[in-house]
Design a protein around this motif. Structure first.
Motif, PDB file in Angstrom:
ATOM      1  N   UNK A   1       0.945  -1.387  -0.091  1.00  0.00           N
ATOM      2  CA  UNK A   1      -0.120   0.155   0.264  1.00  0.00           C
ATOM      3  C   UNK A   1       0.811   1.236   0.061  1.00  0.00           C
ATOM      4  N   UNK A   5       1.344   5.175  -2.618  1.00  0.00           N
ATOM      5  CA  UNK A   5       0.874   6.562  -1.971  1.00  0.00           C
ATOM      6  C   UNK A   5       2.106   7.477  -2.698  1.00  0.00           C
ATOM      7  N   UNK A  10       3.292  13.421   0.443  1.00  0.00           N
ATOM      8  CA  UNK A  10       3.397  13.234   1.908  1.00  0.00           C
ATOM      9  C   UNK A  10       4.483  14.166   2.643  1.00  0.00           C
ATOM     10  N   UNK A  32       6.953   8.130  12.806  1.00  0.00           N
ATOM     11  CA  UNK A  32       5.772   7.395  12.456  1.00  0.00           C
ATOM     12  C   UNK A  32       5.531   7.163  10.989  1.00  0.00           C
ATOM     13  N   UNK A  35       7.701   4.819   9.722  1.00  0.00           N
ATOM     14  CA  UNK A  35       7.232   3.302  10.102  1.00  0.00           C
ATOM     15  C   UNK A  35       6.149   2.779   9.196  1.00  0.00           C
ATOM     16  N   UNK A  36       5.236   3.855   9.148  1.00  0.00           N
ATOM     17  CA  UNK A  36       4.087   3.358   8.247  1.00  0.00           C
ATOM     18  C   UNK A  36       4.250   3.514   6.812  1.00  0.00           C
ATOM     19  N   UNK A  37       5.649   3.727   6.601  1.00  0.00           N
ATOM     20  CA  UNK A  37       6.070   3.725   4.987  1.00  0.00           C
ATOM     21  C   UNK A  37       5.299   4.887   4.037  1.00  0.00           C
ATOM     22  N   UNK A  38       4.856   6.034   4.842  1.00  0.00           N
ATOM     23  CA  UNK A  38       4.187   6.945   4.006  1.00  0.00           C
ATOM     24  C   UNK A  38       5.082   7.758   3.495  1.00  0.00           C
TER      25      UNK A  38
ATOM     26  N   UNK B  62      -3.570   4.244  14.799  1.00  0.00           N
ATOM     27  CA  UNK B  62      -2.266   4.401  13.692  1.00  0.00           C
ATOM     28  C   UNK B  62      -3.037   4.718  12.472  1.00  0.00           C
ATOM     29  N   UNK B  91       2.236   7.616  23.641  1.00  0.00           N
ATOM     30  CA  UNK B  91       2.635   8.805  22.745  1.00  0.00           C
ATOM     31  C   UNK B  91       1.531   9.467  22.428  1.00  0.00           C
ATOM     32  N   UNK B 142      -5.232  -0.347   7.043  1.00  0.00           N
ATOM     33  CA  UNK B 142      -4.118   0.576   6.600  1.00  0.00           C
ATOM     34  C   UNK B 142      -4.695   1.240   5.131  1.00  0.00           C
ATOM     35  N   UNK B 282      -8.446  -1.574  -2.946  1.00  0.00           N
ATOM     36  CA  UNK B 282      -6.904  -1.601  -2.111  1.00  0.00           C
ATOM     37  C   UNK B 282      -7.180  -1.267  -0.532  1.00  0.00           C
ATOM     38  N   UNK B 307       0.158  -4.749   5.913  1.00  0.00           N
ATOM     39  CA  UNK B 307       1.318  -3.827   5.623  1.00  0.00           C
ATOM     40  C   UNK B 307       0.894  -2.155   5.569  1.00  0.00           C
ATOM     41  N   UNK B 308       1.528  -1.438   6.350  1.00  0.00           N
ATOM     42  CA  UNK B 308       2.740  -1.479   7.094  1.00  0.00           C
ATOM     43  C   UNK B 308       2.498  -1.740   8.523  1.00  0.00           C
ATOM     44  N   UNK B 309       1.515  -1.997   8.917  1.00  0.00           N
ATOM     45  CA  UNK B 309       1.280  -2.746  10.357  1.00  0.00           C
ATOM     46  C   UNK B 309       1.529  -4.078  10.531  1.00  0.00           C
ATOM     47  N   UNK B 313       7.400  -3.643  10.997  1.00  0.00           N
ATOM     48  CA  UNK B 313       7.573  -2.097  10.853  1.00  0.00           C
ATOM     49  C   UNK B 313       7.476  -1.436  12.329  1.00  0.00           C
TER      50      UNK B 313
END
Lengths: 448, 747
Positions: A1, A5, A10, A32, A35-38, B62, B91, B142, B282, B307-309, B313
């Motif tokens: 995913x 993007x 981003x 973040x 980590x989220x690959x955004x 998230x 956080x 996601x 998607x 992914x990405x969860x 990651x």
């Protein structure tokens, strides 16, 4: 995913969101996003990293240069841990660390030069024996600096109130004193001579800070200009009547070919990842890279999209392969988008040259890394339809995002500095990174 | 920083408004008012349970952060203090200075009994001033909502009545582990505009698999639409504040889908609102709404669909997973013996796995100690668990700090909650749900015969299990492993009979008629059937039966009020004739059976039947309501069938009303005779029932129904005398028509 993007937007969104946020919050939100690959891909990652380090340098209150080094290093470790597969993050951190070290040693050298100035008489008697030592001691390795400097200076900063005239001499003297010098700290403490240092220190830090901010801005400019600079080598590389094979052309490659198209007549063969071809796009029915192909056409260059087996059919006519790197290792290995590897191998078999385009900032001092550590694995979505229930139940999928191309498959490297051979890469690495920062990532791992 | 340009200040009011518009809000419902995770949720809220070693709420937050949400309101509900405590120390709390949200707040509602109460409360508070995303605290997704949000905004600007967008994921026509089991949501969607026209739910336990579609929908709203039962509904809703107003208008709505969505769509002419559907191809979205979904989502995480969860990651700041060979993700400090076999698993920090052990497709929590030669397959082992040498665990959930003794074995489908100890050499034969505390948190006495002398814990008894209508499809979602097989074996279930063999193959048979087909001919069959409306009245049956039973037990007084109440209930729930008939039959059958038991006088069958039916007004009630007046033969047959099924369901059941087959049959005969005498049933009806194939328990059922068929036959057989008597009576008038039919039927 995430790779689908648009990372560039981003980054813009992220930069906008930073307004009014504290540095810590900005760092966390970037972590973040990593980590989220955004934010993914070398340019967005490099840009975001440079930007956040700029914020850190600009907004944090530093006691001294070492504090600054340590802070940047720590932030860098966090960023790298968030996305260890994007080596550019570590590269940018190394560049910034190098900047700070350069500035620090420059300043110190200035300081030591000043020692010979008439200011010398000012230090009080307690410190009198020291100055004689100072000018003679030259330290160019920042490692020593690291060990000797901080303790004393920090001490000074802690107990400082007063209006004693600023003394550069004393500070440089302290910094220059040999590591583990026992007499100095108690002396400074007892005499109270450290008081004047604060004002001076602040001035100094802000001078360094300004320099480093400029330096990071330069890095950012460099990142954003890479494409244009690389493109300037285009007409040398692309010759008339070439058949150029590109795999999933990035912005860099697109610019490169478009620049070549202004002077040369050639043919572009675009190998398309079947996944991209089948994924839904903004304009329904549009072929992949439609706008790029339109531009090529406008310049009078023919182009075609091929997939999978089509590549084998076209290979005999191909005269050149142009790939863009996500990262180039010091030994010449190239991390590219997954799928580029077979293009490179095919080109090697056929004997046509493989050209890799890469910004200098993508050049990593790492070379000994295992392939496993370099390749990033993505999600399963996109490789297979999630709606296929039986498939989802029965199959375990791992889709690679990146791929490592072995050094021997690549013939030449084009960076914003020009055209290089493999052997030349180490020289560029040495030019851009400080030896003590090369192991940066290992440090980070050890401390985690 | 944001007002640095002087020029932009010329329309300050407009600018402020626009700025406010940009703030995306989200509401998280962290309490589901269900107990499908019991006993795991006795002392911990569902949203803090770990899924792949990460608390569920983290995935939800998230997801919101990823989509640019800025303000979050959380309704924590049960165990709310734990949720607040967790968030405040994480956080996400704005005080931490690191939160991506500009605000995160908790709203406590002390007397809330449903999600509806939360949303009505939210409406009153007026915190919401623009579009907001409504999600649940157990969402894993996601999806990128950018496009969906833009489309929603565009629609809302086009017309203020476009109030809501449902975000769904297509799930294909095949079986899919991430689709909710048991309850299948059915959306009727306009093909072009994507407007949602109708919503319904189907489940394998319902008596008929029809949906009622308001013909007005076809006439006025849409001529081209899809009926989709293939969607994964993670209940991500993009709403405008008007949605909350609608909740407030209907004080009895409880569930966002079954009540609210169904209701609002049904009354589209009244409220004039339109709800849209956005089906994404998607991205991933699912809710861990029960143990089965928990398992499916865990598998999807391991399969990298989220992914990405995924572990590597490292979403949580303190996580440090790295992917190793064979799809195993481990954190630091994990000790793995070199000759152990691991694949497709997630192993938390400082866990140790002994030599010769096998871990396949499992999640192992932090600090777990796994001994030698242990086999763990497809299981979820939470933090601090100890599994001793030689234990075998398959497809189970082991809660925090559980201990499994040496050579013990835990069969598939088991759930062990916190601190349970299974002793050495204990081999559980049946999947067990074990707990050391009861539903109210008090400690239970250990069942040493089950768990061995060193064991701790006992089978968990759900206090509400008895009260739940066996027809409620949620019963199917209570176990870890979804199965319909046990239903046909369990004699206490009325429902299997009603499903008429439909239960076994529900997914397939359901997918075929609904497979996104827009043909009109097929639709007419949807629309014309009057027995639909399966929704919103699973409770009807339960309430109605209970009400009638109470009225019947009360020997004095008039039956009229009970009848009124019953009719009221019917109207309120929009119950079909079939449902009424069944409720009446079940009530009378139970009452009659009750009278047979010693506590109620131990009457014999005919007396009991007489007593049950002789209440003043009772027979007229059955006549008018249960059978229908004037009753056609078909209606009589249906009623007798219902009676028969109700009695069969009592045969061999664990309830207090247990009957043997023979007695149930005698009772049925007695009831029929009584009803015949009272002129409620006619001879034609009874004979038609006798001839009816379904009375034999057949009717297209699969092989699994063998036992039921047996019972049905046995009960029917007891009525032979009555039928023969009736036949003789009719033969006097009309010769041998029925006889032939009867013979052919008996074979």
């Amino acid at each position: 995913m995430a790779p689908v993007m648009n990372s560039t937007s981003e980054v813009e969104k992220y930069l906008k969101s930073l307004k009014g946020k504290s540095v810590d919050a900005s760092i966390d939100s970037l972590i973040s996003l990593f980590k989220r690959r955004q934010i993914a891909g070398s340019e967005p990652c490099a840009m975001a990293t440079a930007h956040i380090l700029l914020q850190v340098v600009a907004k944090t209150k530093f006691r001294d240069v070492d504090h600054m080094l340590e802070t940047v290093r720590q932030v860098g470790c966090k960023l790298v841990a968030a996305q260890p597969k994007e080596l550019v993050v570590a590269n940018i951190v190394r560049r910034v660390l190098g900047l700070i070290r350069d500035e620090a040693s420059e300043q110190r050298n200035e300081g030591t030069d000043d020692d010979a100035s008439p200011e010398e008489p000012f230090p009080p008697a307690a410190d009198a024996p020291e100055p004689s030592e100072a000018p003679s001691t030259k330290y160019d390795g920042s490692t020593d600096y690291l060990h000797s400097g901080p303790r004393h200076v920090r001490l000074g900063a802690l107990m400082s109130v007063g209006s004693f005239p600023a003394s550069k001499t004393l500070l440089s003297l302290l910094e220059a004193s040999p590591p583990g010098h026992p007499s100095l700290s108690p002396l400074a403490k007892d005499s109270g001579t450290s008081t004047p240092r604060l004002g001076h220190q602040n001035a100094r830090i802000s001078a360094i800070r300004a320099e480093i901010i400029d330096g990071i801005e330069e890095i950012k400019d460099e990142i954003s200009q890479v494409d244009d600079q690389i493109a300037s080598s285009a007409d040398v590389q692309i010759r008339p009547l070439d058949y150029v094979l590109v795999y999933q052309p990035s912005h860099t490659v697109q610019k490169f070919l478009l620049r070549a198209a202004t002077k040369r007549r050639f043919t572009v063969v675009i190998a398309v990842d079947p996944r991209l071809a089948s994924s839904p796009r903004e304009v329904p029915g549009e072929v992949p890279f439609a706008s790029f192909r339109k531009k090529l056409q406008a310049a009078g260059v023919a182009s075609m999209n091929i997939m999978n087996i089509g590549q084998a059919a076209h290979m005999p006519r191909i005269s050149k392969v142009v790939l863009s790197a996500r990262c180039v290792l010091a030994n010449g290995g190239v991390v590219t988008d997954a799928g580029a590897g077979h293009v490179a191998r095919a080109a090697k078999e056929k004997g046509c040259p493989v050209i890799v385009l890469s910004g200098v900032y993508e050049l990593s001092p790492e070379s000994s890394m295992e392939e496993d550590e370099l390749v990033e694995w993505g999600g399963a979505m996109g490789h297979a339809g999630f709606s296929d229930g039986l498939f989802v139940k029965g199959a375990q999928l791992q889709g690679a995002v990146t791929e490592l191309i072995q050094p021997e498959l690549v013939d030449s490297y084009i960076t914003n500095l020009g055209i290089h051979s493999r052997n030349h890469l180490t020289t560029i690495v040495a030019d851009h990174y400080k030896a003590e920062d090369v192991d940066f990532q290992l440090w980070g791992d050890a401390e985690r | 920083m944001s007002h640095h340009k002087g020029k932009s200040g010329k329309k300050p009011a407009r600018a402020a408004e626009a700025k406010r518009e940009d703030v995306l809000q989200a509401v998280i419902i962290a309490d589901s008012f269900q107990d499908r995770f019991q006993p795991l949720t006795i002392d911990k809220p569902r949203c803090l349970l770990p899924l792949a070693n990460t608390p569920l709420i983290e995935y939800t937050l998230e997801f919101l952060a990823m989509n640019g949400v800025q303000e979050v309101h959380i309704y924590p509900g049960a165990h709310g203090e734990q949720v607040e405590d967790y968030i405040n120390r994480s956080r996400w709390a704005t005080e931490s200075g690191r939160s991506p949200f500009s605000g995160i707040s908790f709203i406590r509602v002390s007397d809330a009994r449903s999600i509806g109460d939360f949303l009505r409360d939210l409406d009153k508070r007026g915190y919401i001033d623009g579009d907001f995303i409504l999600v649940h605290g157990d969402l894993v997704s996601n999806m990128s909502l950018d496009r969906v949000l833009a489309a929603h905004k565009a629609r809302r600007q086009a017309a203020a009545t476009n109030i809501m967008t449902l975000v769904l994921r297509s799930g294909g026509e095949e079986q899919h582990r991430t689709k909710a089991n048991a309850i299948t949501p059915v959306f009727v969607v306009d093909t072009k505009t994507k407007r949602c026209l109708h919503y319904d739910e189907t489940h394998p336990l319902q008596s008929d698999h029809y949906l009622t579609l308001d013909p007005a929908v076809i006439d006025e709203l849409s001529t081209d639409f899809e009926i989709r039962a293939d969607l994964i509904d993670a209940q991500i809703d993009i709403c405008t504040p008007e949605v909350l107003a609608l909740w407030s208008e209907s004080f009895d709505y409880e569930l966002p889908r079954r009540n609210f969505l169904h209701g609002v769509l049904k009354d589209w002419e009244l409220n004039g609102k339109a709800i849209y559907v956005d089906v994404l191809e998607e991205g991933y979205a699912a809710r861990a709404s029960n143990l089965q979904m928990y398992e499916s989502i865990s598998r999807d995480v391991m399969g990298r669909w989220t992914f990405p969860f995924i572990p590597e990651c490292n979403i949580l700041p303190d996580q440090g997973y790295q992917m190793r060979i064979y799809g195993v993700s481990t954190e630091d400090g994990v000790e793995i013996a070199s000759n152990s076999k691991l694949s497709n698993s997630i192993i938390g920090r400082d866990a140790a796995i002994g030599s010769g052990s096998t871990v396949i497709g499992s999640v192992i929590g932090r600090r777990c100690k796994i001994g030698q030669n242990v086999v763990i397959e497809d299981s979820y082992v939470w933090d601090d668990t100890t599994i001793d040498d030689g234990a075998v665990i398959s497809r189970s959930i082991l809660g925090y700090s559980t201990v499994v003794g040496k050579r013990a074995s835990i069969p598939a489908g088991s759930v062990l909650s916190r601190n349970v100890v299974v002793g050495d050499d204990v081999k559980l034969q049946e999947p067990a749900v074990l707990s050391v505390i009861s539903h109210d948190g008090s400690p239970v006495t250990t069942d040493t015969s089950l768990l061995g002398p060193s064991g701790k814990g006992a089978p968990y008894v759900d206090p509400e299990a008895e009260e739940i209508d066996p027809e409620d499809p949620s019963t199917l979602q209570r176990s870890l492993i979804y199965s319909l097989a046990h239903l046909s074996l369990s004699s206490s279930s009325i429902s299997t009979l009603d499903s008429e063999g439909y239960a076994d193959s529900d997914d397939d048979s359901l997918a075929t008629p609904f497979s996104g087909d827009t043909s009109r001919t097929r639709l007419s069959s949807f629309a014309s059937d009057d027995s639909g409306a399966a929704l919103g009245n699973t409770s009807f049956h339960h309430d109605a039966v209970q009400g009638l039973l109470d009225a019947l037990r009360d020997d004095t007084g008039d039956f009229e009020p009970a009848k009124l109440e019953f009719m009221g209930l019917r109207l309120a729930n929009d119950a079909s004739d079939a449902q009424m008939r069944r409720a009446v039959a079940v009530a009378f059958a139970r009452r009659a059976a009750e009278l047979l038991t010693p506590e109620h006088g131990g009457l014999d069958a005919s007396k009991a039947a007489d007593r049950a039916l002789s209440r003043k007004g009772a027979s007229t009630f059955i006549h008018e309501v249960g059978v229908g007046d004037p009753a056609s033969d078909a209606e009589q047959v249906e009623f007798i069938l219902s009676l028969q099924k109700a009695l069969v369901s009592l045969v061999g059941s664990s309830r207090t009303l247990a009957l043997e087959k023979s007695r149930a049959g005698t009772l049925l005969a007695a009831l029929l005779q009584q009803l015949y005498n009272l002129d409620v049933l006619e001879e034609e009806g009874i004979l038609a029932w006798w001839a009816e194939e379904r009375a034999l328990g057949g009717g297209g059922g699969g092989g699994k129904d063998g036992e039921l068929e047996d019972k049905m036959k046995a009960v029917r057989e007891r009525c032979r005398v009555l039928v023969e008597w009736l036949e003789n009576a009719s033969e006097e008038e009309d010769d041998d028509d029925d006889d032939d039919e009867d013979d052919s039927d008996d074979e």
